[in-house]
Design a protein around this motif. Structure first.
Motif, PDB file in Angstrom:
ATOM      1  N   SER A  11      -1.012   0.479   9.880  1.00 24.01           N
ATOM      2  CA  SER A  11      -0.841   0.063   8.668  1.00 24.01           C
ATOM      3  C   SER A  11      -0.923   0.998   7.528  1.00 24.01           C
ATOM      4  CB  SER A  11      -1.551  -1.325   8.347  1.00 24.01           C
ATOM      5  OG  SER A  11      -3.008  -0.849   8.116  1.00 24.01           O
ATOM      6  N   ARG A  12      -1.369   2.289   7.592  1.00 28.22           N
ATOM      7  CA  ARG A  12      -1.783   3.041   6.783  1.00 28.22           C
ATOM      8  C   ARG A  12      -0.253   3.876   6.494  1.00 28.22           C
ATOM      9  NH1 ARG A  12      -7.436   5.752   8.218  1.00 28.22           N
ATOM     10  NH2 ARG A  12      -8.756   4.247   8.324  1.00 28.22           N
ATOM     11  N   TYR A  13       0.542   3.986   7.600  1.00 31.35           N
ATOM     12  CA  TYR A  13       1.471   4.958   7.592  1.00 31.35           C
ATOM     13  C   TYR A  13       2.963   4.329   6.927  1.00 31.35           C
ATOM     14  CZ  TYR A  13      -1.066   7.762  10.243  1.00 31.35           C
ATOM     15  OH  TYR A  13      -2.085   8.752  10.696  1.00 31.35           O
ATOM     16  N   ASN A  54       7.619   1.507   3.114  1.00 30.41           N
ATOM     17  CA  ASN A  54       6.271   2.135   2.998  1.00 30.41           C
ATOM     18  C   ASN A  54       5.445   1.225   3.755  1.00 30.41           C
ATOM     19  OD1 ASN A  54       6.379  -0.632   1.598  1.00 30.41           O
ATOM     20  ND2 ASN A  54       5.347   0.003  -0.474  1.00 30.41           N
ATOM     21  N   TRP A  55       4.010   1.480   3.281  1.00 31.15           N
ATOM     22  CA  TRP A  55       3.001   1.127   4.371  1.00 31.15           C
ATOM     23  C   TRP A  55       2.820  -0.631   4.524  1.00 31.15           C
ATOM     24  CZ3 TRP A  55      -0.945  -2.007   3.045  1.00 31.15           C
ATOM     25  CH2 TRP A  55      -1.146  -2.121   1.411  1.00 31.15           C
ATOM     26  N   ASN A  73       2.509  -5.758  10.102  1.00 26.03           N
ATOM     27  CA  ASN A  73       1.446  -4.968  10.490  1.00 26.03           C
ATOM     28  C   ASN A  73       0.353  -5.619  11.608  1.00 26.03           C
ATOM     29  OD1 ASN A  73       2.168  -2.585   9.051  1.00 26.03           O
ATOM     30  ND2 ASN A  73       1.137  -3.319   7.152  1.00 26.03           N
ATOM     31  N   SER A 131       3.201  10.063   6.545  1.00 27.63           N
ATOM     32  CA  SER A 131       2.370   9.786   5.299  1.00 27.63           C
ATOM     33  C   SER A 131       3.142   9.967   3.827  1.00 27.63           C
ATOM     34  CB  SER A 131       1.350  10.703   5.281  1.00 27.63           C
ATOM     35  OG  SER A 131       0.386  10.758   6.260  1.00 27.63           O
TER      36      SER A 131
END
Length: 123
Positions: free
Chosen positions: A30-32, A52-53, A74, A100
């Motif tokens: 979920s950060r990517y 986006n994330w 996610n 990122s």
């Protein structure tokens, strides 16, 4: 570390639809930012779509805008590419990627890649 596995490719007639899935392993999915690229024989890998994330922002290549939709869930760590009104020129191996940078439209913006899934559109 994130591992990506694509599925959903296949053979479809022009004008048809396919939905690609990319399952991610790893708790940091979920950060990517996530993206889809494609590569046809003899051509460079090209950007298709990015998210986006959270999925709240997306970006598309001009060639697929209005026909393709990227989305993500996610939980359970999956990103999708809904492809409608397919054309023979959409034929390629499709790759999902995680990174990122958003919106990343270049392959080197992404750190993690799947193995690819073949999409063939017949005329």
């Amino acid at each position: 570390q994130v591992q990506l596995v694509e599925s959903g490719g296949g053979l479809v007639q022009a004008g048809g639809s396919l939905r690609l899935s990319c399952a991610a392993s790893g708790r940091t999915f979920s950060r990517y930012a996530m993206g889809w690229f494609r590569q046809a024989p003899g051509k460079e890998r090209e950007f298709v779509a990015a998210s986006n994330w959270s999925g709240s922002s997306t970006r598309y290549a001009d060639s697929v805008k209005g026909r393709f939709t990227i989305s993500r869930d996610n939980a359970p760590n999956t990103v999708y590419l809904q492809m409608n009104s397919l054309k023979p020129e959409d034929t390629a191996v499709y790759y999902c990627a995680g990174g990122s940078v958003y919106p990343g439209a270049r392959p080197y913006d992404y750190e993690y890649w799947g193995q690819g899934t073949q999409v063939t559109v017949s005329s």
